[in-house]
Design a protein around this motif. Structure first.
Motif, PDB file in Angstrom:
ATOM      1  N   GLU A 241      11.520  -0.942  -7.349  1.00  0.00           N
ATOM      2  CA  GLU A 241      10.461   0.050  -7.573  1.00  0.00           C
ATOM      3  C   GLU A 241       9.350  -0.481  -8.480  1.00  0.00           C
ATOM      4  O   GLU A 241       8.172  -0.354  -8.177  1.00  0.00           O
ATOM      5  N   SER A 242       9.718  -1.101  -9.571  1.00  0.00           N
ATOM      6  CA  SER A 242       8.747  -1.403 -10.626  1.00  0.00           C
ATOM      7  C   SER A 242       7.847  -2.598 -10.352  1.00  0.00           C
ATOM      8  O   SER A 242       6.684  -2.585 -10.719  1.00  0.00           O
ATOM      9  N   TYR A 243       8.398  -3.632  -9.761  1.00  0.00           N
ATOM     10  CA  TYR A 243       7.654  -4.884  -9.672  1.00  0.00           C
ATOM     11  C   TYR A 243       7.183  -5.230  -8.270  1.00  0.00           C
ATOM     12  O   TYR A 243       6.552  -6.260  -8.071  1.00  0.00           O
TER      13      TYR A 243
ATOM     14  N   THR B 242       7.015  -5.962   1.888  1.00  0.00           N
ATOM     15  CA  THR B 242       7.032  -6.915   3.008  1.00  0.00           C
ATOM     16  C   THR B 242       6.124  -8.096   2.707  1.00  0.00           C
ATOM     17  O   THR B 242       6.458  -9.233   3.053  1.00  0.00           O
ATOM     18  N   GLU B 243       5.013  -7.854   2.022  1.00  0.00           N
ATOM     19  CA  GLU B 243       4.092  -8.945   1.687  1.00  0.00           C
ATOM     20  C   GLU B 243       4.734  -9.927   0.707  1.00  0.00           C
ATOM     21  O   GLU B 243       4.634 -11.141   0.873  1.00  0.00           O
ATOM     22  N   PHE B 244       5.392  -9.388  -0.334  1.00  0.00           N
ATOM     23  CA  PHE B 244       6.026 -10.260  -1.325  1.00  0.00           C
ATOM     24  C   PHE B 244       7.126 -11.108  -0.682  1.00  0.00           C
ATOM     25  O   PHE B 244       7.204 -12.309  -0.910  1.00  0.00           O
TER      26      PHE B 244
ATOM     27  N   ARG C 103      11.893   7.179  -2.874  1.00  0.00           N
ATOM     28  CA  ARG C 103      12.807   7.770  -1.888  1.00  0.00           C
ATOM     29  C   ARG C 103      13.667   6.681  -1.250  1.00  0.00           C
ATOM     30  O   ARG C 103      14.876   6.833  -1.094  1.00  0.00           O
ATOM     31  N   LYS C 104      13.033   5.585  -0.879  1.00  0.00           N
ATOM     32  CA  LYS C 104      13.754   4.469  -0.266  1.00  0.00           C
ATOM     33  C   LYS C 104      14.764   3.892  -1.256  1.00  0.00           C
ATOM     34  O   LYS C 104      15.904   3.612  -0.901  1.00  0.00           O
TER      35      LYS C 104
ATOM     36  N   ASP D  40       0.801  -1.223   0.000  1.00  0.00           N
ATOM     37  CA  ASP D  40       0.000   0.000   0.000  1.00  0.00           C
ATOM     38  C   ASP D  40       0.841   1.284   0.000  1.00  0.00           C
ATOM     39  O   ASP D  40       0.284   2.381  -0.041  1.00  0.00           O
ATOM     40  N   THR D  41       2.141   1.174   0.038  1.00  0.00           N
ATOM     41  CA  THR D  41       3.011   2.353   0.103  1.00  0.00           C
ATOM     42  C   THR D  41       2.956   3.134  -1.207  1.00  0.00           C
ATOM     43  O   THR D  41       2.955   2.556  -2.300  1.00  0.00           O
ATOM     44  N   GLU D  42       2.919   4.453  -1.091  1.00  0.00           N
ATOM     45  CA  GLU D  42       2.899   5.335  -2.264  1.00  0.00           C
ATOM     46  C   GLU D  42       4.215   5.234  -3.026  1.00  0.00           C
ATOM     47  O   GLU D  42       5.283   5.090  -2.427  1.00  0.00           O
TER      48      GLU D  42
END
Length: 167
Positions: free
Chosen positions: A146-148, A153-155, A115-116, A107-109
């Motif tokens: 970033e892309s996939y 954390t869920e993945f 940024r991370k 759910d992170t934007e």
């Protein structure tokens, strides 16, 4: 250290010929796994077709240490792909990547994820200035970051059983 990294010891019996690639004590520091990034093979090996390479890992393509300069490379489709200038910088880079975990949730934007990603990239380049060129290993990894969504954390939990708990 977070659950992202597995430091199980490498139980090989050192061979004198490996010394031309890097010292035994350095080889023994290579972690067994950084989930989603690197998997160590059971024992270093010198293959007959490439006697100038000590194979240490096997993610999608084999990772090896080069004779002479001790750089860490990956077998590419057309030519070797640079990873790090030496084994110690490779180990430090793996540990640095793992220390950033937990990375983000599903759910992170995207701005926060970028940024991370930027923080991780900056940290990796500070370890090894040669990484500042567009290396396929680290920068490709950060593109996946970033892309996939491969480092949410869920993945990581679903794929590898990694959670955000710390040791």
């Amino acid at each position: 250290m977070v659950a992202m990294i597995d430091r199980s010891p490498w139980g090989f019996r050192a061979q004198d010929i490996w010394g031309k690639f890097c010292p035994d004590e350095t080889l023994r520091k290579i972690p067994k796994r950084v989930y989603g990034v690197f998997d160590r093979i059971d024992e270093p090996v010198i293959r007959g077709d490439f006697p100038d390479r000590l194979v240490i890992g096997n993610p999608n393509r084999c990772i090896y240490i080069c004779e002479g300069d001790g750089s860490v490379m990956r077998s590419g489709i057309d030519s070797p792909e640079f990873i790090n200038s030496d084994v110690n910088k490779f180990i430090w880079s793996l540990e640095t990547f793992a220390q950033f975990y937990p990375y983000y949730t599903d759910d992170t934007e995207i701005e926060s994820i970028r940024r991370k990603e930027g923080e991780i990239k900056k940290a990796l380049v500070s370890i090894d200035k040669a990484v500042s060129r567009d290396t396929d290993f680290w920068f490709g990894l950060l593109e996946d970051f970033e892309s996939y969504g491969e480092f949410s954390t869920e993945f990581l939990f679903d794929e590898y059983g990694v959670d955000a708990a710390t040791d």
